[in-house]
Design a protein around this motif. Structure first.
Motif, PDB file in Angstrom:
ATOM      1  N   LEU A  70       0.854  -1.185   0.000  1.00  0.00           N
ATOM      2  CA  LEU A  70       0.000   0.000   0.000  1.00  0.00           C
ATOM      3  C   LEU A  70       0.890   1.236   0.000  1.00  0.00           C
ATOM      4  CD1 LEU A  70      -2.882   1.281   0.350  1.00  0.00           C
ATOM      5  CD2 LEU A  70      -2.485   1.167   2.806  1.00  0.00           C
ATOM      6  N   ASP A  71       0.524   2.219  -0.823  1.00  0.00           N
ATOM      7  CA  ASP A  71       1.231   3.499  -0.835  1.00  0.00           C
ATOM      8  C   ASP A  71       0.274   4.590  -0.374  1.00  0.00           C
ATOM      9  OD1 ASP A  71       3.432   2.289  -1.837  1.00  0.00           O
ATOM     10  OD2 ASP A  71       3.035   2.839  -3.934  1.00  0.00           O
ATOM     11  N   LEU A  72       0.740   5.415   0.545  1.00  0.00           N
ATOM     12  CA  LEU A  72      -0.064   6.558   0.969  1.00  0.00           C
ATOM     13  C   LEU A  72       0.757   7.830   0.744  1.00  0.00           C
ATOM     14  CD1 LEU A  72      -1.523   5.144   4.307  1.00  0.00           C
ATOM     15  CD2 LEU A  72      -2.651   5.311   2.090  1.00  0.00           C
ATOM     16  N   PRO A  73       0.579   8.495  -0.416  1.00  0.00           N
ATOM     17  CA  PRO A  73       1.367   9.690  -0.712  1.00  0.00           C
ATOM     18  C   PRO A  73       0.836  10.920   0.032  1.00  0.00           C
ATOM     19  CG  PRO A  73       0.092   8.963  -2.624  1.00  0.00           C
ATOM     20  CD  PRO A  73      -0.321   8.103  -1.498  1.00  0.00           C
ATOM     21  N   ALA A  74       1.750  11.832   0.317  1.00  0.00           N
ATOM     22  CA  ALA A  74       1.361  13.080   0.979  1.00  0.00           C
ATOM     23  C   ALA A  74       0.528  13.940   0.038  1.00  0.00           C
ATOM     24  CB  ALA A  74       2.599  13.834   1.429  1.00  0.00           C
ATOM     25  N   GLY A  75      -0.382  14.698   0.591  1.00  0.00           N
ATOM     26  CA  GLY A  75      -1.193  15.603  -0.218  1.00  0.00           C
ATOM     27  C   GLY A  75      -2.226  14.914  -1.075  1.00  0.00           C
ATOM     28  N   GLN A  76      -2.468  13.633  -0.791  1.00  0.00           N
ATOM     29  CA  GLN A  76      -3.485  12.917  -1.558  1.00  0.00           C
ATOM     30  C   GLN A  76      -4.390  12.136  -0.626  1.00  0.00           C
ATOM     31  OE1 GLN A  76      -2.424  10.822  -5.099  1.00  0.00           O
ATOM     32  NE2 GLN A  76      -0.494  11.937  -5.326  1.00  0.00           N
ATOM     33  N   VAL A  77      -5.597  11.919  -1.095  1.00  0.00           N
ATOM     34  CA  VAL A  77      -6.548  11.130  -0.342  1.00  0.00           C
ATOM     35  C   VAL A  77      -6.609   9.742  -0.959  1.00  0.00           C
ATOM     36  CG1 VAL A  77      -8.932  10.901   0.414  1.00  0.00           C
ATOM     37  CG2 VAL A  77      -7.916  13.175   0.203  1.00  0.00           C
ATOM     38  N   THR A  78      -6.277   8.742  -0.177  1.00  0.00           N
ATOM     39  CA  THR A  78      -6.358   7.367  -0.647  1.00  0.00           C
ATOM     40  C   THR A  78      -7.562   6.713   0.004  1.00  0.00           C
ATOM     41  OG1 THR A  78      -3.953   7.311  -0.760  1.00  0.00           O
ATOM     42  CG2 THR A  78      -5.112   5.192  -0.870  1.00  0.00           C
ATOM     43  N   ALA A  79      -8.442   6.161  -0.816  1.00  0.00           N
ATOM     44  CA  ALA A  79      -9.609   5.474  -0.270  1.00  0.00           C
ATOM     45  C   ALA A  79      -9.302   3.991  -0.191  1.00  0.00           C
ATOM     46  CB  ALA A  79     -10.827   5.713  -1.147  1.00  0.00           C
ATOM     47  N   LEU A  80      -9.526   3.426   0.980  1.00  0.00           N
ATOM     48  CA  LEU A  80      -9.348   1.988   1.145  1.00  0.00           C
ATOM     49  C   LEU A  80     -10.729   1.349   1.113  1.00  0.00           C
ATOM     50  CD1 LEU A  80      -7.364  -0.342   1.766  1.00  0.00           C
ATOM     51  CD2 LEU A  80      -7.780   0.072   4.181  1.00  0.00           C
ATOM     52  N   CYS A  81     -10.958   0.535   0.073  1.00  0.00           N
ATOM     53  CA  CYS A  81     -12.271  -0.061  -0.086  1.00  0.00           C
ATOM     54  C   CYS A  81     -12.180  -1.565   0.129  1.00  0.00           C
ATOM     55  CB  CYS A  81     -12.828   0.192  -1.487  1.00  0.00           C
ATOM     56  SG  CYS A  81     -12.962   1.931  -1.879  1.00  0.00           S
ATOM     57  N   GLY A  82     -13.310  -2.153   0.348  1.00  0.00           N
ATOM     58  CA  GLY A  82     -13.347  -3.590   0.516  1.00  0.00           C
ATOM     59  C   GLY A  82     -14.637  -3.972   1.194  1.00  0.00           C
ATOM     60  N   ASP A  83     -15.048  -5.213   0.949  1.00  0.00           N
ATOM     61  CA  ASP A  83     -16.290  -5.697   1.550  1.00  0.00           C
ATOM     62  C   ASP A  83     -16.042  -5.966   3.038  1.00  0.00           C
ATOM     63  OD1 ASP A  83     -18.866  -6.385   1.659  1.00  0.00           O
ATOM     64  OD2 ASP A  83     -18.764  -8.021   0.201  1.00  0.00           O
ATOM     65  N   ASN A  84     -17.110  -6.286   3.741  1.00  0.00           N
ATOM     66  CA  ASN A  84     -16.937  -6.659   5.148  1.00  0.00           C
ATOM     67  C   ASN A  84     -16.003  -7.847   5.238  1.00  0.00           C
ATOM     68  OD1 ASN A  84     -18.629  -4.703   6.026  1.00  0.00           O
ATOM     69  ND2 ASN A  84     -20.433  -6.033   6.122  1.00  0.00           N
ATOM     70  N   GLY A  85     -15.055  -7.789   6.183  1.00  0.00           N
ATOM     71  CA  GLY A  85     -14.140  -8.906   6.364  1.00  0.00           C
ATOM     72  C   GLY A  85     -12.992  -8.922   5.385  1.00  0.00           C
ATOM     73  N   ALA A  86     -12.859  -7.879   4.569  1.00  0.00           N
ATOM     74  CA  ALA A  86     -11.768  -7.865   3.594  1.00  0.00           C
ATOM     75  C   ALA A  86     -10.432  -7.574   4.256  1.00  0.00           C
ATOM     76  CB  ALA A  86     -12.054  -6.824   2.508  1.00  0.00           C
ATOM     77  N   GLY A  87     -10.464  -7.021   5.458  1.00  0.00           N
ATOM     78  CA  GLY A  87      -9.222  -6.737   6.166  1.00  0.00           C
ATOM     79  C   GLY A  87      -8.922  -5.251   6.294  1.00  0.00           C
ATOM     80  N   LYS A  88      -9.934  -4.404   6.012  1.00  0.00           N
ATOM     81  CA  LYS A  88      -9.697  -2.957   6.088  1.00  0.00           C
ATOM     82  C   LYS A  88      -9.311  -2.544   7.505  1.00  0.00           C
ATOM     83  CE  LYS A  88     -13.804  -1.618   4.845  1.00  0.00           C
ATOM     84  NZ  LYS A  88     -14.594  -2.845   4.733  1.00  0.00           N
ATOM     85  N   SER A  89     -10.074  -3.047   8.456  1.00  0.00           N
ATOM     86  CA  SER A  89      -9.811  -2.635   9.846  1.00  0.00           C
ATOM     87  C   SER A  89      -8.467  -3.140  10.311  1.00  0.00           C
ATOM     88  CB  SER A  89     -10.887  -3.185  10.774  1.00  0.00           C
ATOM     89  OG  SER A  89     -12.121  -2.722  10.385  1.00  0.00           O
ATOM     90  N   VAL A  90      -8.143  -4.380   9.949  1.00  0.00           N
ATOM     91  CA  VAL A  90      -6.866  -4.945  10.393  1.00  0.00           C
ATOM     92  C   VAL A  90      -5.720  -4.137   9.805  1.00  0.00           C
ATOM     93  CG1 VAL A  90      -5.428  -7.000  10.429  1.00  0.00           C
ATOM     94  CG2 VAL A  90      -7.905  -7.218  10.568  1.00  0.00           C
ATOM     95  N   LEU A  91      -5.848  -3.778   8.531  1.00  0.00           N
ATOM     96  CA  LEU A  91      -4.787  -3.005   7.898  1.00  0.00           C
ATOM     97  C   LEU A  91      -4.639  -1.650   8.590  1.00  0.00           C
ATOM     98  CD1 LEU A  91      -2.697  -2.811   5.691  1.00  0.00           C
ATOM     99  CD2 LEU A  91      -4.443  -1.990   4.127  1.00  0.00           C
TER     100      LEU A  91
END
Lengths: 298, 436
Positions: A70-91
């Motif tokens: 995963l890349d999170l660049p400065a000055g940008q909004v990155t949306a993390l998407c995924g269904d329930n249980g995809a691992g968004k919260s864990v990440l």
């Protein structure tokens, strides 16, 4: 930054050398790293603020994350998407230091870091606004914004005047103007205002990366708009923002980049122009999409 | 944990209703302040107003029923009797703010009183400061122990302090031995004279007036400088009139108390005048705990843990440490209450009803406005609630009611206070429904 150097000295001997990239600004690191040619990334060639490579995490038999980049660049909004249980919260919790990953690397401003506790994350400048906002209803806005980091005079007594001024400045810079008094208890705020206070609290500490977990869930139309404006303002201030959302309207309204998790794997990650609603849904539900050729597999 | 549910369920976070804002935040003048305040009173959140009204009602009612209720002798007696309730209620306030409860305060107080009384018996003959210091130190250690067990073993405070209630009662019986008492009525042993004199002796009337002037001037200056400084730098501050009104009210209350104490309250030819030392002592404790809770980082963390422990934890606050310190301060303050009890009684005996005192302590704090659910309360609430309970007990005793009726009356007042507490909480979390 003493803490992070100490952490990098304990850096794990990670077997996944193929995901390791050249690190800039690693002066003083005790270990030498194999230097590879930097892979051009989707952030336009510059080093992203936070870069995750090969991050894995499991709970018992459940593989929650598998080799996530995963890349999170400065000055940008990155949306993390995924269904329930995809691992968004864990990440999110890996980045926030609540569940440190088992394998994989995190690079902060090009430097290898190990985030083991929420305090480590805060030291780096990572702030997370959880869905429940973590505000104390009985305290007022200023008190909540400085919770746990109160400004003191004489080491013991609260410096209310200083805190009130700083809180007012931060709220003004985010153009949060709808609250009637900065001294009103958080219990008396609307949902959007509470979200704004939680975000203001997060950006107050020279933070560089703000993670927003479902910031518009349970908000009305006007308040959703207000939170979206707030997210754009964070971006304009040069912060990296990661927004976790089910709501594709939100995602397409504010995001510059989209990353999609499917069953713990990162199945797509690219700038927003490479996606449309339909293929994001495809990635979220099946892990692949035949509709888009431009979504880079990570 | 309804509190954390309220915090985690965004749908409960409803649009602010005008009535819920503390009036001093927006009012520019005293007139606006009172209008905003009236709105808030009507919406069920009136700060200390209900308990002050209750206190006035109780005093007026008893003075009609028995004209001797308001004579100086009885009023001073009322202060002295209430002191134990007040101090125990301020003790209990620390743990109530966290949403916990300490059922052991009654017998921890008894231990404090017993240790102080025993150490000034002829067998030990300690100076007063050593006896009081040892008593308070032991009580603080008891509190730290209970707090550590509660936080480290993650046991409910209710059960741990219930175990304490029994154990400390047993320890009290051990301490006081076969005689079951430690008298404080010798006038040859300095330590006994001092401890007995906390409640039993009074200050010089002239010095009391001077002391009042000094206190009011200092308090007024601090309040005025703070508020006017905040107004000048454009921070949220109450209107000028409110600051003046607060100073005037303090001066008036102080004047009334000193005036009553300086009237002759003896029934014989020898006049008895002056303020019993217990009154300034209670005020010092009130000031200390008010400053601790409202002006220091520790107090802020207590309110945060009481309001939303998860938010406090995520903010990097050591919730366990806050809890252990609160239980320690609770037991320490309770120990002081026990010393006042021994001083008032002129002895420490095993007859102390620690069970009833803990219930009075909780009742006084809640009647004063402290929430049983955590996060809301002040040291001042202990003072006001303790006075209400003291007045009810004293007044009903003067009317010839037996203990059973005093208990029933106090119970009903407690029930009313808890109901008001629960209702105001409900309206705070569902503002739109009640204010629609």
């Amino acid at each position: 930054m003493l803490g992070s150097e100490w952490m990098s000295r304990l850096a794990s001997n990670d077997p996944k050398d193929e995901v390791m990239e050249s690190m800039t600004g690693t002066v003083g690191l005790p270990e030498s790293r194999p230097q590879e040619k930097a892979r051009p990334d989707s952030a336009g060639g510059t080093e992203p603020l936070l870069k995750l490579r090969g991050v894995s995490k499991h709970f018992g038999a459940v593989q929650a994350l598998y080799m996530v980049d995963l890349d999170l660049p400065a000055g940008q909004v990155t949306a993390l998407c995924g269904d329930n249980g995809a691992g968004k919260s864990v990440l999110t919790k890996c980045i926030a230091g609540i569940h440190p990953p088992e394998t994989g690397e995190m690079h902060w401003e090009g430097r290898l870091v190990h985030i083991r506790t929420p305090r480590d994350a805060a030291h780096l400048g990572i702030e997370t606004v959880y869905q429940d906002l973590a505000l104390a209803d009985n305290l007022d806005i200023v008190q909540n914004m400085f919770l746990g980091r109160e400004r003191l005079s004489g080491g013991v007594f609260l410096n209310e005047d200083d805190m009130e001024r700083a809180a007012a400045t931060t709220l003004a810079s985010l153009k949060v103007t709808t609250v009637r008094s900065i001294r009103q208890p958080v219990a008396t705020l609307s949902g959007g205002q509470r979200q704004a206070v939680a975000v203001a609290k997060a950006v107050m500490w020279n933070s560089k990366l703000v993670i927003l977990d479902e910031p518009t869930a349970a908000l009305g139309v006007a308040q959703t708009k207000m939170v979206q404006d707030l997210v754009r303002r964070l971006k304009d201030h040069g912060l990296a923002v990661m927004i976790i959302s089910h709501n594709l309207n939100d995602v397409f309204a504010v995001a510059d980049r989209i990353a999609v998790l499917y069953l713990g794997r990162m199945v797509a990650q690219d700038s927003i122009s490479a996606f449309d609603r339909q293929n994001v849904v495809d990635y979220m539900t099946t892990g692949e999409s035949s509709r888009s050729a431009s979504g880079r597999r990570a | 944990m309804t509190d954390s549910q309220a915090a985690s369920d965004p749908t409960l976070a409803v649009t602010a209703a005008a009535a819920e804002l503390p009036p001093e935040l927006e009012a520019q003048s005293l007139g606006q302040y009172f209008r905003a305040w009236l709105v808030r009173v009507r919406s069920g959140d009136a700060g200390v107003l209900p308990v002050v009204a209750a206190l006035v009602l109780v005093l007026v009612a008893f003075s009609f029923l028995n004209p001797r209720f308001l004579i100086p002798y009885n009023l001073v007696n009322l202060f002295e009797q209430s002191a134990v309730f007040i101090v125990l209620a301020m003790a209990e306030g620390f743990v109530l703010l966290l949403g916990e409860i300490d059922l052991s305060v009654g017998y921890v107080a008894a231990i404090g009183g017993a240790v102080a009384a025993i150490l000034v018996q002829p067998a030990y003959n300690c100076p007063w400061w050593l006896a009081v210091g040892a008593a308070l130190g032991l009580c603080a250690a008891i509190g730290a122990l209970q707090g550590t067990i509660i936080t480290q073993l993650r046991l409910p405070s209710f059960v741990v302090t219930l175990a304490g209630y029994l154990s400390w009662y047993g320890l009290l019986l051990l301490f006081l031995g076969n005689s079951g008492q430690a008298p404080l009525n010798s006038d040859r042993i300095d330590g006994q004279v001092f401890i007995h004199g906390i409640v039993g002796s009074s200050s010089d009337p002239t010095m009391t007036w001077i002391g009042l002037v000094v206190v009011v001037v200092i308090f007024g200056a601090v309040l005025w400088l703070r508020d006017s400084g905040r107004r000048r730098s454009g921070l949220v501050a109450p209107p000028v009139g409110l600051t003046v009104l607060k100073i005037l009210l303090i001066a008036l209350a102080g004047f009334a108390v000193v005036y009553i104490c300086n009237m002759d309250r003896s029934f014989s030819a020898n006049p008895v005048v002056g303020m019993p030392w217990v009154i300034p002592l209670v005020i010092v404790v009130l000031l200390m705990w008010t400053v601790l809770l409202e002006q220091t980082w520790y107090g802020r963390h207590v309110y945060a843990v009481g309001g939303n422990p998860e938010a406090a934890r995520r903010a990097g606050i050591s919730v366990s440490r806050v809890r252990i310190i609160a239980f320690t301060l609770c037991s320490l303050t309770a120990g002081l209450g026990g010393i006042l009890y021994a001083s008032w009684l002129g002895a420490m005996t095993t007859n102390i009803n620690g069970g009833q005192y803990v219930l009075y302590a909780v009742a006084a704090a809640v009647i004063g406005g402290t929430s049983l659910f955590g996060g809301r309360g002040r040291a001042l609430h202990g003072l006001l609630g303790g006075l209400v309970i003291g007045a009810i007990n004293n007044g009903m005793f003067m009317l010839g009611f037996q203990l059973q009726w005093q208990l029933i009356a106090t119970g009903l007042v407690l029930l009313a206070a808890v109901t008001i507490d629960a209702l105001s909480r409900r309206s705070a979390t569902s503002g739109v429904l009640t204010h629609a």
